[in-house]
Design a protein around this motif. Structure first.
Motif, PDB file in Angstrom:
ATOM      1  N   CYS A 120       0.939  -1.241   0.069  1.00 35.57           N
ATOM      2  CA  CYS A 120      -0.071  -0.014  -0.032  1.00 35.57           C
ATOM      3  C   CYS A 120       0.749   1.259   0.284  1.00 35.57           C
ATOM      4  N   LYS A 121       1.899   1.108   0.735  1.00 38.22           N
ATOM      5  CA  LYS A 121       2.933   2.453   0.943  1.00 38.22           C
ATOM      6  C   LYS A 121       3.483   2.753  -0.559  1.00 38.22           C
ATOM      7  N   ALA A 122       4.041   1.635  -1.158  1.00 40.00           N
ATOM      8  CA  ALA A 122       4.856   1.788  -2.492  1.00 40.00           C
ATOM      9  C   ALA A 122       3.616   2.144  -3.306  1.00 40.00           C
ATOM     10  N   ALA A 123       2.730   1.655  -3.427  1.00 41.67           N
ATOM     11  CA  ALA A 123       1.519   1.984  -4.597  1.00 41.67           C
ATOM     12  C   ALA A 123       1.097   3.600  -4.525  1.00 41.67           C
ATOM     13  N   HIS A 124       0.790   3.873  -2.877  1.00 46.55           N
ATOM     14  CA  HIS A 124       0.288   5.259  -2.777  1.00 46.55           C
ATOM     15  C   HIS A 124       1.490   6.409  -3.088  1.00 46.55           C
ATOM     16  N   LYS A 125       2.808   5.907  -2.741  1.00 48.60           N
ATOM     17  CA  LYS A 125       3.811   6.842  -3.262  1.00 48.60           C
ATOM     18  C   LYS A 125       4.016   6.941  -4.883  1.00 48.60           C
ATOM     19  N   MET A 126       3.924   5.845  -5.308  1.00 45.70           N
ATOM     20  CA  MET A 126       3.654   5.888  -7.042  1.00 45.70           C
ATOM     21  C   MET A 126       2.932   6.864  -7.552  1.00 45.70           C
ATOM     22  N   VAL A 127       1.667   6.739  -7.219  1.00 42.46           N
ATOM     23  CA  VAL A 127       0.455   7.519  -7.507  1.00 42.46           C
ATOM     24  C   VAL A 127       0.713   8.943  -7.110  1.00 42.46           C
ATOM     25  N   THR A 128       1.090   9.352  -5.947  1.00 44.85           N
ATOM     26  CA  THR A 128       1.087  10.892  -5.495  1.00 44.85           C
ATOM     27  C   THR A 128       2.213  11.446  -5.949  1.00 44.85           C
ATOM     28  N   GLU A 129       3.145  10.833  -6.260  1.00 46.54           N
ATOM     29  CA  GLU A 129       4.162  11.489  -7.064  1.00 46.54           C
ATOM     30  C   GLU A 129       3.935  11.633  -8.523  1.00 46.54           C
ATOM     31  N   GLN A 130       2.958  11.091  -9.162  1.00 44.34           N
ATOM     32  CA  GLN A 130       2.577  11.316 -10.641  1.00 44.34           C
ATOM     33  C   GLN A 130       3.663  10.943 -11.468  1.00 44.34           C
ATOM     34  N   LYS A 131       4.113   9.525 -11.319  1.00 40.50           N
ATOM     35  CA  LYS A 131       5.142   9.063 -12.241  1.00 40.50           C
ATOM     36  C   LYS A 131       4.506   8.994 -13.745  1.00 40.50           C
ATOM     37  N   SER A 132       5.504   9.163 -14.633  1.00 41.68           N
ATOM     38  CA  SER A 132       5.062   8.715 -16.089  1.00 41.68           C
ATOM     39  C   SER A 132       4.622   7.340 -16.259  1.00 41.68           C
ATOM     40  N   GLN A 133       3.816   7.171 -17.492  1.00 42.83           N
ATOM     41  CA  GLN A 133       3.351   5.774 -17.804  1.00 42.83           C
ATOM     42  C   GLN A 133       4.549   4.947 -17.879  1.00 42.83           C
ATOM     43  N   ARG A 134       5.632   5.485 -18.584  1.00 43.32           N
ATOM     44  CA  ARG A 134       7.058   4.570 -18.670  1.00 43.32           C
ATOM     45  C   ARG A 134       7.530   4.290 -17.343  1.00 43.32           C
ATOM     46  N   GLU A 135       7.360   4.829 -16.289  1.00 45.02           N
ATOM     47  CA  GLU A 135       7.784   4.466 -14.990  1.00 45.02           C
ATOM     48  C   GLU A 135       6.817   3.366 -14.138  1.00 45.02           C
ATOM     49  N   GLN A 136       5.445   3.686 -14.356  1.00 47.62           N
ATOM     50  CA  GLN A 136       4.482   3.214 -13.837  1.00 47.62           C
ATOM     51  C   GLN A 136       4.191   1.714 -14.281  1.00 47.62           C
ATOM     52  N   THR A 137       4.878   1.293 -15.319  1.00 45.75           N
ATOM     53  CA  THR A 137       4.467  -0.011 -15.926  1.00 45.75           C
ATOM     54  C   THR A 137       5.439  -1.016 -15.457  1.00 45.75           C
ATOM     55  N   PRO A 138       6.685  -0.557 -15.437  1.00 50.18           N
ATOM     56  CA  PRO A 138       7.538  -1.677 -14.693  1.00 50.18           C
ATOM     57  C   PRO A 138       7.316  -1.766 -13.319  1.00 50.18           C
ATOM     58  N   PHE A 139       7.017  -0.768 -12.705  1.00 49.64           N
ATOM     59  CA  PHE A 139       6.395  -0.804 -11.211  1.00 49.64           C
ATOM     60  C   PHE A 139       5.437  -1.771 -11.126  1.00 49.64           C
ATOM     61  N   PHE A 140       4.346  -1.832 -11.486  1.00 50.81           N
ATOM     62  CA  PHE A 140       3.332  -2.343 -11.423  1.00 50.81           C
ATOM     63  C   PHE A 140       3.659  -3.836 -11.923  1.00 50.81           C
ATOM     64  N   ALA A 141       3.977  -3.903 -12.880  1.00 53.66           N
ATOM     65  CA  ALA A 141       4.533  -5.461 -13.312  1.00 53.66           C
ATOM     66  C   ALA A 141       5.365  -6.160 -11.995  1.00 53.66           C
ATOM     67  N   HIS A 142       6.431  -5.203 -11.581  1.00 59.68           N
ATOM     68  CA  HIS A 142       7.320  -5.840 -10.549  1.00 59.68           C
ATOM     69  C   HIS A 142       6.423  -6.226  -9.340  1.00 59.68           C
ATOM     70  N   MET A 143       5.315  -5.147  -8.974  1.00 58.98           N
ATOM     71  CA  MET A 143       4.399  -5.649  -7.834  1.00 58.98           C
ATOM     72  C   MET A 143       3.652  -6.685  -7.862  1.00 58.98           C
ATOM     73  N   THR A 144       3.236  -7.057  -9.066  1.00 55.34           N
ATOM     74  CA  THR A 144       2.622  -8.049  -9.165  1.00 55.34           C
ATOM     75  C   THR A 144       3.409  -9.448  -9.157  1.00 55.34           C
TER      76      THR A 144
END
Length: 295
Positions: free
Chosen positions: A196-220
């Motif tokens: 929850c903390k990692a996902a909230h940090k990624m959303v609040t910092e408004q990362k680009s789609q290029r940075e969010q895609t590998p992040f959520f793939a790794h979280m999965t």
């Protein structure tokens, strides 16, 4: 003729050796998974070493389980012939542990796949800065509870192996069930908070789609790995609970010896002998006793 002598012959000796190898291999695999998680995002060399170790141990564990299943019928026959430390009971314990090992194989393979195979979208940016920071954040949040869970699982596998090993049958072993249950609950709670903390940090910092895609793939992939770890711990916990219940039933079925029964019985006999009433108060009785004794 070899079954006559009181020492393990071919199948039994092979089974004992394979049980020891299974315990060591699972321990190394779990410790390698812990090293992978600690080094992920910080040390690529250690991550690759951990992946190689996990791959090798996973393959050898699968081979060991297949060999244990093949040797089980001959091992149970040898235990009955040798009557080694309760052959029938040792055979039942060995059979139960090998069936439990088969149930552990699926979570172990799931853990291996989650740690080794990358998902779509993770390859190109697997070591980008945002993802590396997220890995370090996750590891710092969950590392203590994960290490405690891995240590409890290693201890549980060692105790279960000692229960099933015919050469150690009947050994007094520590109770690891409560520690495993508590470690599992703490680790599940910590993992939920970390995600929850990692996902909230990624959303609040408004990362680009290029940075969010590998992040959520790794979280999965990370959630799949921890799900396999939790399934492994729950399977071990279920085996420990069933084994403890069977031991309690056996102890209740056995007749409980009375406290100091032998001593009380002997004391009662002495009391009856020394406290008998005197039979020769009358003269005629004494005279008859003397005549009978002296002829």
């Amino acid at each position: 003729l070899v079954n006559i002598f009181p020492f393990p012959n071919l199948a039994l000796r092979k089974t004992i050796r394979q049980l020891e190898r299974f315990e060591k291999d699972v321990t190394v695999l779990l410790l390698s998974a812990k090293e992978y998680s600690n080094s992920n995002g910080t040390n690529i060399k250690r991550v690759r070493q951990a992946i190689s170790t996990i791959e090798f141990m996973s393959t050898r564990i699968t081979t060991t389980i297949a060999s244990l299943k093949a040797e089980l019928p001959a091992t149970k026959v040898e235990l009955r012939l040798l009557r080694w430390k309760g052959g029938d009971q040792a055979g039942r314990d060995l059979d139960a542990w090998i069936k439990q090992i088969e149930r552990l194989l699926h979570p172990l393979q799931q853990l291996r796949s989650a740690l080794m195979e990358k998902l779509l979208g993770e390859d190109a940016n697997s070591f980008c800065r945002a993802l590396a920071e997220a890995k370090v954040t996750l590891n710092g949040e969950i590392a203590p509870s994960r290490d405690r869970l891995v240590d409890a699982m290693v201890a549980s596998i060692a105790v279960s192996h000692a229960w099933a090993d015919p050469s150690q049958h009947g050994t007094i072993l520590p109770n690891v069930k409560m520690e495993l249950r508590q470690a599992l609950l703490v680790c599940q709670h910590s993992f939920h908070i970390a995600i929850c903390k990692a996902a909230h940090k990624m959303v609040t910092e408004q990362k680009s789609q290029r940075e969010q895609t590998p992040f959520f793939a790794h979280m999965t992939r990370r959630m799949t790995a921890f799900h396999a770890l939790f399934a492994l711990a729950e399977s071990l916990l279920g085996y420990l609970e069933v084994h403890d219940k069977l031991e309690d039933d056996e102890q209740e079925a056995q007749p409980k010896p009375e406290c100091c029964h032998c001593f009380r019985q002997r004391l009662t006999g002495y009391k009856k002998f020394w406290m008998q009433p005197w039979k020769y108060h009358k003269k005629d009785g004494r005279r008859l006793a003397l005549k009978t004794a002296l002829g």
